[in-house]
Design an enzyme around this catalytic site. Sequence first.
Site, PDB file in Angstrom:
ATOM      1  N   SER A  83     -33.566 -22.018  12.825  1.00 61.14           N
ATOM      2  CA  SER A  83     -34.481 -21.141  13.533  1.00 61.14           C
ATOM      3  C   SER A  83     -34.810 -19.867  12.747  1.00 61.14           C
ATOM      4  CB  SER A  83     -33.909 -20.839  14.917  1.00 61.14           C
ATOM      5  OG  SER A  83     -34.864 -20.238  15.747  1.00 61.14           O
ATOM      6  N   ASP A 149     -39.139 -28.826  21.605  1.00 58.47           N
ATOM      7  CA  ASP A 149     -38.558 -27.499  21.367  1.00 58.47           C
ATOM      8  C   ASP A 149     -39.320 -26.462  22.198  1.00 58.47           C
ATOM      9  OD1 ASP A 149     -37.740 -24.994  20.290  1.00 58.47           O
ATOM     10  OD2 ASP A 149     -37.317 -25.915  18.354  1.00 58.47           O
ATOM     11  N   HIS A 176     -34.168 -27.061  21.178  1.00 54.07           N
ATOM     12  CA  HIS A 176     -34.087 -26.129  20.048  1.00 54.07           C
ATOM     13  C   HIS A 176     -32.777 -26.310  19.272  1.00 54.07           C
ATOM     14  CE1 HIS A 176     -35.417 -22.746  17.710  1.00 54.07           C
ATOM     15  NE2 HIS A 176     -34.371 -22.003  18.033  1.00 54.07           N
TER      16      HIS A 176
END
Length: 194
Positions: A83, A149, A176
């Site tokens: 991320s 996501d 995610h």
Amino acid sequence: MSTLIVRQCGITTSRRAVIFHGYRATPEDHWFGWLAQQLDSAGISTQLPPMPDPASPSRDHWEAEIARTLGTSGSDTIVVAHSLGCLAVLRHLATLTGPWQLGTLVLVSGFVDRLPALPDLDGFVASGVMLSRMQDHIESISILRSDDDPIVPPAHTDRLARLLDASVQIVPGTGHFLASDGVTCLPPVFDAVA
């Protein structure tokens, strides 16, 4: 406060790995510890540095931590990021000059554009990062995303992959890639490294 976790099993190779977490995470979260254990078993020395103030990240502090932890990379270096950690790692790599090399780069739910779900990160994301010709210095790039996501739109990760001239592996139904999404191990990341 988290501390730097360095794992090393009895038999090691010259390969080393660094795993960088993302926003609001720690080295103990999600699938990071599982991956470090797998790498240990493969004889790869692994670091999981805690990123500074993950709930309110500073772009400069994160990039400084990545530079300090990663040091000089080479073809024996593996970097895995998740991320916001992906953006910070890419920014660090974009600052490198002269001849440099990275063996393996694995980006999970990576992005370089602002996230509609997290406007608080707009200042950190700002204008993204210049990725031109970065792939010339990296032997293997793997990019993973989910098909559902809620934080990083799949189109954002697909755009990152196009910018790096890399393909995307879709891992269905993993959100995610958080523990709250049921993801506490992530074999496709280990497969990309091994």
